[in-house]
Design an enzyme around this catalytic site. Structure first.
Site, PDB file in Angstrom:
ATOM      1  N   SER A 165       0.889  -1.188  -0.021  1.00  0.00           N
ATOM      2  CA  SER A 165       0.074   0.120   0.018  1.00  0.00           C
ATOM      3  C   SER A 165       0.621   1.179  -0.022  1.00  0.00           C
ATOM      4  CB  SER A 165      -1.005   0.040   1.211  1.00  0.00           C
ATOM      5  OG  SER A 165      -1.304   1.130   1.512  1.00  0.00           O
ATOM      6  N   HIS A 197      -0.820  -1.226  -4.487  1.00  0.00           N
ATOM      7  CA  HIS A 197      -2.282  -1.108  -3.747  1.00  0.00           C
ATOM      8  C   HIS A 197      -2.278   0.664  -3.600  1.00  0.00           C
ATOM      9  CE1 HIS A 197      -5.861  -1.870  -1.361  1.00  0.00           C
ATOM     10  NE2 HIS A 197      -5.491  -0.861  -0.707  1.00  0.00           N
ATOM     11  N   ASP A 199      -4.426   3.646  -2.245  1.00  0.00           N
ATOM     12  CA  ASP A 199      -5.403   4.178  -1.313  1.00  0.00           C
ATOM     13  C   ASP A 199      -6.108   5.275  -1.720  1.00  0.00           C
ATOM     14  OD1 ASP A 199      -5.964   1.672   0.453  1.00  0.00           O
ATOM     15  OD2 ASP A 199      -3.881   2.183   0.931  1.00  0.00           O
ATOM     16  N   MET A 240      -8.672   8.245  -0.916  1.00  0.00           N
ATOM     17  CA  MET A 240      -9.421   8.672  -0.033  1.00  0.00           C
ATOM     18  C   MET A 240      -9.979  10.211  -0.218  1.00  0.00           C
ATOM     19  SD  MET A 240      -7.368   7.529   3.411  1.00  0.00           S
ATOM     20  CE  MET A 240      -6.537   5.944   3.380  1.00  0.00           C
ATOM     21  N   HIS A 291      -8.041   1.037  -4.552  1.00  0.00           N
ATOM     22  CA  HIS A 291      -9.063   0.869  -3.310  1.00  0.00           C
ATOM     23  C   HIS A 291      -9.700   2.273  -3.425  1.00  0.00           C
ATOM     24  CE1 HIS A 291      -9.449   0.101   1.012  1.00  0.00           C
ATOM     25  NE2 HIS A 291     -10.685   0.189   0.542  1.00  0.00           N
ATOM     26  N   MET A 309     -11.840   4.676  -1.386  1.00  0.00           N
ATOM     27  CA  MET A 309     -12.559   4.800  -0.274  1.00  0.00           C
ATOM     28  C   MET A 309     -13.061   6.164  -0.411  1.00  0.00           C
ATOM     29  SD  MET A 309      -9.810   3.494   2.249  1.00  0.00           S
ATOM     30  CE  MET A 309      -8.229   3.499   1.072  1.00  0.00           C
ATOM     31  N   MET A 363     -11.732  -5.711   4.850  1.00  0.00           N
ATOM     32  CA  MET A 363     -10.896  -4.655   5.408  1.00  0.00           C
ATOM     33  C   MET A 363     -10.806  -5.374   7.111  1.00  0.00           C
ATOM     34  SD  MET A 363     -10.118  -1.966   3.717  1.00  0.00           S
ATOM     35  CE  MET A 363      -9.289  -1.289   5.422  1.00  0.00           C
ATOM     36  N   GLY A 381      -9.020   4.047   6.402  1.00  0.00           N
ATOM     37  CA  GLY A 381      -8.910   5.611   6.595  1.00  0.00           C
ATOM     38  C   GLY A 381      -7.429   5.954   7.206  1.00  0.00           C
ATOM     39  N   PHE A 382      -6.743   4.920   7.670  1.00  0.00           N
ATOM     40  CA  PHE A 382      -5.346   5.422   8.077  1.00  0.00           C
ATOM     41  C   PHE A 382      -4.533   4.127   8.071  1.00  0.00           C
ATOM     42  CE2 PHE A 382      -8.731   7.350  10.888  1.00  0.00           C
ATOM     43  CZ  PHE A 382      -8.195   8.650  10.673  1.00  0.00           C
ATOM     44  N   GLY A 383      -3.268   4.118   7.807  1.00  0.00           N
ATOM     45  CA  GLY A 383      -2.299   3.154   8.033  1.00  0.00           C
ATOM     46  C   GLY A 383      -2.020   2.927   9.529  1.00  0.00           C
ATOM     47  N   GLY A 384      -1.018   1.861   9.532  1.00  0.00           N
ATOM     48  CA  GLY A 384      -0.535   1.522  10.882  1.00  0.00           C
ATOM     49  C   GLY A 384      -1.368   1.069  11.985  1.00  0.00           C
ATOM     50  N   ASP A 402      -6.708  -6.406   4.039  1.00  0.00           N
ATOM     51  CA  ASP A 402      -6.112  -5.049   4.129  1.00  0.00           C
ATOM     52  C   ASP A 402      -6.473  -4.337   5.397  1.00  0.00           C
ATOM     53  OD1 ASP A 402      -5.371  -2.462   3.408  1.00  0.00           O
ATOM     54  OD2 ASP A 402      -6.761  -1.678   2.192  1.00  0.00           O
ATOM     55  N   GLY A 403      -5.129  -4.010   6.249  1.00  0.00           N
ATOM     56  CA  GLY A 403      -5.379  -3.449   7.496  1.00  0.00           C
ATOM     57  C   GLY A 403      -4.392  -4.263   8.571  1.00  0.00           C
ATOM     58  N   GLY A 404      -3.101  -3.804   9.065  1.00  0.00           N
ATOM     59  CA  GLY A 404      -2.604  -4.466   9.987  1.00  0.00           C
ATOM     60  C   GLY A 404      -2.039  -5.916   9.732  1.00  0.00           C
ATOM     61  N   GLY A 416       1.016  -1.827   4.120  1.00  0.00           N
ATOM     62  CA  GLY A 416       1.451  -0.606   4.148  1.00  0.00           C
ATOM     63  C   GLY A 416       2.548  -0.342   4.916  1.00  0.00           C
ATOM     64  N   SER A 417       2.347   0.017   6.298  1.00  0.00           N
ATOM     65  CA  SER A 417       3.370   0.205   7.453  1.00  0.00           C
ATOM     66  C   SER A 417       4.413  -0.955   7.539  1.00  0.00           C
ATOM     67  CB  SER A 417       2.730   0.653   8.646  1.00  0.00           C
ATOM     68  OG  SER A 417       1.788  -0.274   9.080  1.00  0.00           O
TER      69      SER A 417
HETATM   70  C1  DX5 Z   1      -6.498   1.784   5.162  1.00  0.00           C
HETATM   71  C2  DX5 Z   1      -5.980   1.539   3.710  1.00  0.00           C
HETATM   72  C3  DX5 Z   1      -4.760   0.396   3.630  1.00  0.00           C
HETATM   73  C4  DX5 Z   1      -3.632   0.977   4.586  1.00  0.00           C
HETATM   74  C5  DX5 Z   1      -3.042  -0.270   5.251  1.00  0.00           C
HETATM   75  O1  DX5 Z   1      -7.543   2.727   5.435  1.00  0.00           O
HETATM   76  O2  DX5 Z   1      -6.893   0.886   3.074  1.00  0.00           O
HETATM   77  O3  DX5 Z   1      -4.553  -0.017   2.579  1.00  0.00           O
HETATM   78  O4  DX5 Z   1      -2.729   1.475   4.004  1.00  0.00           O
HETATM   79  O5  DX5 Z   1      -1.918   0.108   5.988  1.00  0.00           O
HETATM   80  P1  DX5 Z   1      -1.232  -0.913   7.123  1.00  0.00           P
HETATM   81  O6  DX5 Z   1      -0.875  -2.152   6.356  1.00  0.00           O
HETATM   82  O7  DX5 Z   1      -0.444   0.041   7.725  1.00  0.00           O
HETATM   83  O8  DX5 Z   1      -2.595  -1.192   7.971  1.00  0.00           O
HETATM   84 ZN    ZN Z   2      -6.474   0.078   1.084  1.00  0.00          ZN
END
Ligand code: DX5
Ligand code: ZN
Length: 217
Positions: free
Chosen positions: A6, A31, A33, A35, A64, A66, A135, A140-143, A173-175, A195-196
């Protein structure tokens, strides 16, 4: 397992270099994102940026959205070179029409579900999907931290897809990180977004290998 890094956690000031580095490191998907500040609190990037970066990248662009009422932008993102457009079931009043339109315009289509959204919304559209995005955090946020009940959701979706004899991909997707990758794959995930846990751990080739080794466990 396909790893789709991501870009949300990449260096936005060097997106062209980041894409080149992913290709160089042997990744095949990326990927994006998108938003809109309405469906989710943040605003990231839109079709013009993707279009410009498409020119120099052979990666599979997994987009993706959002975005509230994503049907307004299908043409823009297909024209920008998205290979796969994923819309949220919660963001459109006419999901079937939105999906048909994505396919009519020539891209692959997917539906994303927020953590609380039941799989039953997919019942009548599953056979027209290339991918379902589960999801595993609120978007909405990474990490953010992986929500544990997502594991059961992935397993139930996998059974639903197999039961109907479909080949629909399951994306999570996410964590996501190398620690939860073995269980995610075991429950039926085909495409993992990171992502992170990816961009925070260069070099990218080694990090990709770490995810793949975890998936093979
Ligand atoms: C969150 C995004 C993800 C995000 C995942 O809203 O859709 O794609 O980048 O980030 P991590 O892998 O850090 O949870
Ligand atoms: Zn995403």
């Amino acid at each position: 397992m396909i790893l789709s890094p991501s870009l949300l956690s990449s260096d936005f000031g060097r997106l062209a270099d980041e894409l080149a580095a992913l290709e160089e490191a042997g990744l095949s998907w990326v990927h994006w994102d998108v938003m809109d500040g309405m469906f989710v609190p943040n605003i990231t990037l839109g079709a013009p940026i993707i279009k410009r970066l498409r020119k120099n990248s052979k990666l599979f662009f997994d987009v993706h959205l959002m975005v509230q009422s994503p049907e307004r932008y299908i043409g823009d993102f297909v024209d920008a070179g998205a290979d796969m457009l994923v819309v949220h079931a919660e963001a459109t009043n006419h999901l079937e029409r939105t999906l048909s339109e994505i396919r009519r315009q020539g891209a692959q289509c997917g539906v994303a579900l927020n953590p609380h959204t039941p799989l039953s919304v997919l019942d009548y559209v599953l056979d027209q999907l290339d991918m379902v995005l589960i999801m595993s955090v609120n978007p909405g946020f990474g990490g953010q931290k992986f929500i544990p009940f997502s594991m059961r959701k992935i397993e139930e979706l996998s059974a639903m897809i197999k039961g109907r004899g479909l080949k629909t991909l399951i994306q999570v997707d996410g964590g996501v990180d190398p620690e939860n990758t073995p269980e995610l794959v075991c429950r039926g995930a085909d495409v993992l977004v990171s992502g992170s846990a990816f961009f925070g751990h260069p070099p990218y080739r080694q990090r990709h290998e770490a995810f793949q080794a975890a998936a093979a466990r």
